[in-house]
Design a protein around this motif. Structure first.
Motif, PDB file in Angstrom:
ATOM      1  N   GLN A  38       0.830  -1.209   0.000  1.00 21.05           N
ATOM      2  CA  GLN A  38       0.000   0.000   0.000  1.00 21.05           C
ATOM      3  C   GLN A  38       0.865   1.260   0.000  1.00 21.05           C
ATOM      4  O   GLN A  38       0.602   2.209  -0.752  1.00 21.05           O
ATOM      5  N   ARG A  39       1.899   1.273   0.839  1.00 21.71           N
ATOM      6  CA  ARG A  39       2.776   2.451   0.896  1.00 21.71           C
ATOM      7  C   ARG A  39       3.532   2.645  -0.407  1.00 21.71           C
ATOM      8  O   ARG A  39       3.642   3.773  -0.921  1.00 21.71           O
ATOM      9  N   ALA A  40       4.043   1.551  -0.956  1.00 17.52           N
ATOM     10  CA  ALA A  40       4.793   1.657  -2.210  1.00 17.52           C
ATOM     11  C   ALA A  40       3.898   2.115  -3.353  1.00 17.52           C
ATOM     12  O   ALA A  40       4.301   2.921  -4.198  1.00 17.52           O
ATOM     13  N   HIS A  41       2.655   1.632  -3.374  1.00 16.82           N
ATOM     14  CA  HIS A  41       1.727   2.016  -4.433  1.00 16.82           C
ATOM     15  C   HIS A  41       1.345   3.484  -4.303  1.00 16.82           C
ATOM     16  O   HIS A  41       1.248   4.218  -5.302  1.00 16.82           O
ATOM     17  N   ALA A  42       1.117   3.937  -3.063  1.00 15.21           N
ATOM     18  CA  ALA A  42       0.735   5.342  -2.843  1.00 15.21           C
ATOM     19  C   ALA A  42       1.834   6.298  -3.284  1.00 15.21           C
ATOM     20  O   ALA A  42       1.565   7.411  -3.753  1.00 15.21           O
ATOM     21  N   LYS A  43       3.074   5.885  -3.157  1.00 14.09           N
ATOM     22  CA  LYS A  43       4.212   6.741  -3.525  1.00 14.09           C
ATOM     23  C   LYS A  43       4.676   6.494  -4.960  1.00 14.09           C
ATOM     24  O   LYS A  43       5.653   7.110  -5.415  1.00 14.09           O
ATOM     25  N   SER A  44       3.987   5.600  -5.677  1.00 18.84           N
ATOM     26  CA  SER A  44       4.400   5.204  -7.031  1.00 18.84           C
ATOM     27  C   SER A  44       5.885   4.830  -7.049  1.00 18.84           C
ATOM     28  O   SER A  44       6.657   5.245  -7.925  1.00 18.84           O
ATOM     29  N   ALA A  45       6.293   4.054  -6.065  1.00 20.47           N
ATOM     30  CA  ALA A  45       7.701   3.674  -5.909  1.00 20.47           C
ATOM     31  C   ALA A  45       8.172   2.867  -7.114  1.00 20.47           C
ATOM     32  O   ALA A  45       7.460   1.972  -7.593  1.00 20.47           O
TER      33      ALA A  45
END
Length: 227
Positions: A38-45
């Protein structure tokens, strides 16, 4: 009767507590894997694809662990009474272990032929054999060998599963068939409890000791069929 009832309630409370503990363990890495995604997706990592593969594998591994816990608990709680019939012990062993032949773990079969027939439930007996061999495979960690033998002894037939793993301490042997006791980091502690229950329901006996190779040896003794 009240004492027996109280002991049964206490036993099931302990089982429920241990089940809750066993289920909680896999849920933590599942939750962490999803939160990481979720965090990686939110930051478009940029590393999202790599994280997705790692997290998905973690989730699949832990779901598999949950399924094993549920399956073993269900098997232990709902074990049906055995349907006893005359069976050829060596033939049941040979059929049960067919897929293990030629595998990574060395497996030696020493199966006596023309044994007196045992009085057993073929499906439950197969479950006992597979459980003991899987336990032995865990013990040797694919670096050792397993020996499975059958024989007739004093009016009964016996199955022996021996490994050359690290063996068991006296304390472990004393608790080995207690539900939820395990010596394995990811074990549920129900496999050998199920084996013990099946053997007891058959009117048989199970013994565990030290193998000549230094590992553990499990011996199952079963009554003979009368016809």
């Amino acid at each position: 009767e009240e004492l027996v009832r109280a002991e049964r309630v206490a036993a099931w409370r302990e089982i429920a507590r241990r089940i809750a503990h066993e289920i909680k363990n896999p849920l933590t890495p599942i939750q962490m894997a999803i939160e990481t995604l979720q965090r990686a997706h939110a930051k478009s990592a940029p590393q999202f694809d790599a994280l997705f593969g790692e997290s998905a594998q973690t989730i699949l591994d832990e779901v598999g662990r949950l399924k094993r816990i549920v399956h073993e608990f269900s098997s232990f709680a709902r074990m049906p009474a055995p349907t006893l019939a005359p069976v050829e012990l060596s033939e049941v062993v040979d059929a049960a272990l067919a897929l293990y032949k030629g595998g990574e773990t060395a497996l030696e079969l020493v199966l006596a032929r023309d044994l007196p027939r045992a009085l057993a439930d073929k499906e439950q007996l197969t479950q006992v054999i597979l459980n003991l061999v899987e336990n032995a495979r865990d013990a040797v960690a694919q670096k050792g060998s397993i020996r499975v033998a059958t024989r007739a002894v004093a009016g009964r037939v016996e199955l022996e599963v021996a490994d050359d793993g690290p063996g068991l301490s006296d304390e472990a042997r004393a608790k080995l068939f207690t539900p939820y006791f395990t010596t394995k980091p990811r074990g549920t502690g129900l496999g050998l409890a199920i084996v013990h229950r099946i053997v007891s329901d058959h009117g048989g006996e199970i013994r565990v000791g030290a193998a000549p190779t230094g590992g553990a040896v499990f011996t199952i003794s079963l009554p003979l069929a009368t016809t």
